[in-house]
Design a protein around this motif. Structure first.
Motif, mmCIF file in Angstrom:
data_model
loop_
_atom_site.group_PDB
_atom_site.id
_atom_site.type_symbol
_atom_site.label_atom_id
_atom_site.label_comp_id
_atom_site.label_asym_id
_atom_site.label_seq_id
_atom_site.Cartn_x
_atom_site.Cartn_y
_atom_site.Cartn_z
ATOM 1 N N THR A 140 4.369 19.030 5.759
ATOM 2 C CA THR A 140 4.038 19.917 6.877
ATOM 3 C C THR A 140 3.831 21.167 6.649
ATOM 4 O O THR A 140 3.200 22.140 7.478
ATOM 5 N N ARG A 141 3.989 21.628 5.497
ATOM 6 C CA ARG A 141 3.350 22.894 4.864
ATOM 7 C C ARG A 141 2.228 22.565 4.070
ATOM 8 O O ARG A 141 2.399 22.193 3.064
ATOM 9 N N THR A 142 1.202 22.774 4.538
ATOM 10 C CA THR A 142 -0.157 22.064 4.119
ATOM 11 C C THR A 142 -0.636 22.699 2.691
ATOM 12 O O THR A 142 -1.498 21.845 2.195
ATOM 13 N N ASP A 143 -0.059 23.743 2.176
ATOM 14 C CA ASP A 143 -0.315 23.957 1.004
ATOM 15 C C ASP A 143 0.590 23.083 -0.321
ATOM 16 O O ASP A 143 0.299 23.405 -1.427
ATOM 17 N N ASN A 144 1.521 22.546 0.323
ATOM 18 C CA ASN A 144 2.290 21.429 -0.387
ATOM 19 C C ASN A 144 2.830 22.134 -1.806
ATOM 20 O O ASN A 144 2.558 21.705 -2.803
ATOM 21 N N PRO A 145 3.819 22.966 -1.840
ATOM 22 C CA PRO A 145 4.130 23.928 -3.035
ATOM 23 C C PRO A 145 5.060 23.125 -3.686
ATOM 24 O O PRO A 145 5.162 23.481 -4.913
ATOM 25 N N VAL A 146 5.625 22.139 -3.228
ATOM 26 C CA VAL A 146 6.560 21.348 -4.090
ATOM 27 C C VAL A 146 5.931 19.964 -4.622
ATOM 28 O O VAL A 146 6.046 19.418 -5.553
ATOM 29 N N GLY A 147 5.800 19.046 -3.400
ATOM 30 C CA GLY A 147 5.113 17.969 -3.693
ATOM 31 C C GLY A 147 6.190 16.871 -3.467
ATOM 32 O O GLY A 147 7.500 17.073 -3.565
ATOM 33 N N ASN A 148 5.735 15.763 -2.858
ATOM 34 C CA ASN A 148 6.744 14.747 -2.243
ATOM 35 C C ASN A 148 6.978 13.815 -3.728
ATOM 36 O O ASN A 148 6.519 13.581 -4.507
ATOM 37 N N LYS A 149 8.393 13.478 -3.903
ATOM 38 C CA LYS A 149 9.064 12.640 -4.962
ATOM 39 C C LYS A 149 9.193 11.191 -4.305
ATOM 40 O O LYS A 149 8.913 10.196 -5.040
ATOM 41 N N CYS A 150 9.327 10.887 -2.935
ATOM 42 C CA CYS A 150 9.502 9.437 -2.382
ATOM 43 C C CYS A 150 8.029 9.064 -2.102
ATOM 44 O O CYS A 150 7.225 9.614 -1.823
ATOM 45 N N ALA A 151 7.963 7.465 -1.947
ATOM 46 C CA ALA A 151 6.808 6.975 -1.427
ATOM 47 C C ALA A 151 7.143 6.075 -0.287
ATOM 48 O O ALA A 151 8.137 5.600 -0.324
ATOM 49 N N LEU A 152 6.073 6.193 0.493
ATOM 50 C CA LEU A 152 6.048 5.206 1.516
ATOM 51 C C LEU A 152 5.032 4.182 1.465
ATOM 52 O O LEU A 152 3.887 4.541 1.457
ATOM 53 N N TYR A 153 5.692 3.002 1.627
ATOM 54 C CA TYR A 153 4.645 1.772 1.205
ATOM 55 C C TYR A 153 4.622 0.917 2.689
ATOM 56 O O TYR A 153 5.795 0.853 3.343
ATOM 57 N N SER A 154 3.780 0.195 2.795
ATOM 58 C CA SER A 154 3.517 -0.767 3.788
ATOM 59 C C SER A 154 3.235 -2.011 3.103
ATOM 60 O O SER A 154 2.285 -2.156 2.178
ATOM 61 N N GLY A 155 3.836 -3.382 3.741
ATOM 62 C CA GLY A 155 3.511 -4.588 3.124
ATOM 63 C C GLY A 155 4.000 -4.665 1.808
ATOM 64 O O GLY A 155 3.381 -5.802 1.082
ATOM 65 N N ALA A 156 4.812 -3.952 1.345
ATOM 66 C CA ALA A 156 5.311 -4.374 -0.288
ATOM 67 C C ALA A 156 6.251 -5.122 -0.386
ATOM 68 O O ALA A 156 7.078 -5.673 0.833
ATOM 69 N N THR A 157 6.687 -5.817 -1.521
ATOM 70 C CA THR A 157 7.465 -6.627 -1.777
ATOM 71 C C THR A 157 9.126 -5.976 -2.248
ATOM 72 O O THR A 157 8.778 -5.006 -3.084
ATOM 73 N N ALA A 158 10.045 -6.179 -1.541
ATOM 74 C CA ALA A 158 11.320 -5.549 -1.790
ATOM 75 C C ALA A 158 12.205 -6.033 -2.587
ATOM 76 O O ALA A 158 12.103 -7.293 -2.618
ATOM 77 N N THR A 159 13.038 -5.623 -3.325
ATOM 78 C CA THR A 159 14.256 -6.330 -4.235
ATOM 79 C C THR A 159 15.064 -7.046 -3.161
ATOM 80 O O THR A 159 15.335 -6.365 -2.089
ATOM 81 N N ALA A 160 15.364 -8.282 -3.361
ATOM 82 C CA ALA A 160 16.370 -9.144 -2.374
ATOM 83 C C ALA A 160 17.418 -8.269 -2.354
ATOM 84 O O ALA A 160 17.981 -7.910 -3.437
ATOM 85 N N THR A 173 0.890 -1.300 0.102
ATOM 86 C CA THR A 173 0.125 0.126 0.079
ATOM 87 C C THR A 173 0.988 1.025 -0.081
ATOM 88 O O THR A 173 1.649 1.135 0.817
ATOM 89 N N SER A 174 0.846 2.130 -0.992
ATOM 90 C CA SER A 174 1.283 3.490 -0.981
ATOM 91 C C SER A 174 0.826 4.389 0.024
ATOM 92 O O SER A 174 -0.553 4.607 -0.234
ATOM 93 N N GLU A 175 1.207 4.416 1.198
ATOM 94 C CA GLU A 175 0.504 5.272 2.310
ATOM 95 C C GLU A 175 0.261 6.814 2.115
ATOM 96 O O GLU A 175 0.980 7.256 1.158
ATOM 97 N N THR A 176 -0.509 7.205 2.926
ATOM 98 C CA THR A 176 -0.752 8.744 2.815
ATOM 99 C C THR A 176 0.449 9.830 3.271
ATOM 100 O O THR A 176 0.987 9.252 4.094
#
Length: 218
Positions: free
Chosen positions: A125-145, A118-121
């Protein structure tokens, strides 16, 4: 001793969205405050992010044994972006773990996300989000060995029904902050493994990090 002063000039605000020279170390706000703290400056620009489950009372369940392809949480850092981990918070909730809990936090020099999960929410922290995140935070994902480097290893954290510590909730929670400044220059990743025998641990959780364009690093 002379003072350092900044002149605040009110004009159309500049919102840098390209990965160019957007992380200057000195900045003066409109009210004349000089931002010399690096992290505060990044937050001011909208480059600090936090993640948690979109459903406030939902949980993420860890594993029943260790495998390097099944982190409980995975911060995936793409090429061109550098992530600076700030914290990971875990609190036991939901189904009780089947045994004492092990927790491993690891960094790797590959973007380890492979599939699923799941790609989590993620919220700026600046809630108008002027730049946007590039990284993704996953739970329960399969990772490369593969293996990176362990930053933290908690062995046999007591599950939350142990009678000896039933009233001492500090044993039911885990908070991690980096032992030193860490710059995950993408492709890279931060992996959090949690596991307990028979029944995996369940967590309410949050995580935070900052992002800068890799081209801005010296």
């Amino acid at each position: 001793m002379s003072d350092i002063k900044g002149q605040a000039v009110v004009k159309s605000p500049l919102r840098n969205t390209a990965d160019s020279d957007s992380t200057k170390l000195l900045r003066v706000t409109r009210d004349g405050m000089l931002l010399t703290d690096y992290l505060l400056n990044l937050a001011f620009q909208g480059r600090v992010f936090v993640a948690s489950d979109a459903d406030q009372n939902d949980t993420v369940t860890g594993q029943t044994s260790f495998a390097n392809t099944t982190p409980t949480f995975l911060l995936n850092v793409p090429t061109g972006t550098t992530a600076i981990p700030l914290f990971v918070k875990l609190a036991q909730a939901g189904s009780v773990a089947g045994a004492a809990i092990d927790i491993i936090i690891e960094i790797d020099d590959i973007a380890a996300y492979s599939s699923g999960g799941t790609s989590e929410t993620v919220l700026c922290t600046r809630t108008d989000n002027p730049v946007g995140n590039k990284c993704a935070l996953y739970s329960g994902a399969t990772a490369t060995a593969g293996y990176g480097v362990n930053l933290e290893y908690v062995f046999a954290m007591v599950q939350d029904v142990a009678a000896a510590v039933a009233d001492d909730y500090k044993w039911h929670q885990f908070e991690w902050k980096p032992p030193a400044p860490i710059f995950l220059v993408g492709p890279a990743s931060l992996k959090v493994f949690t596991y307990a025998g028979t029944t995996g641990p369940s967590w309410v959780w949050s995580a935070g990090w900052a992002e800068v364009p890799s081209s801005d690093l010296v």
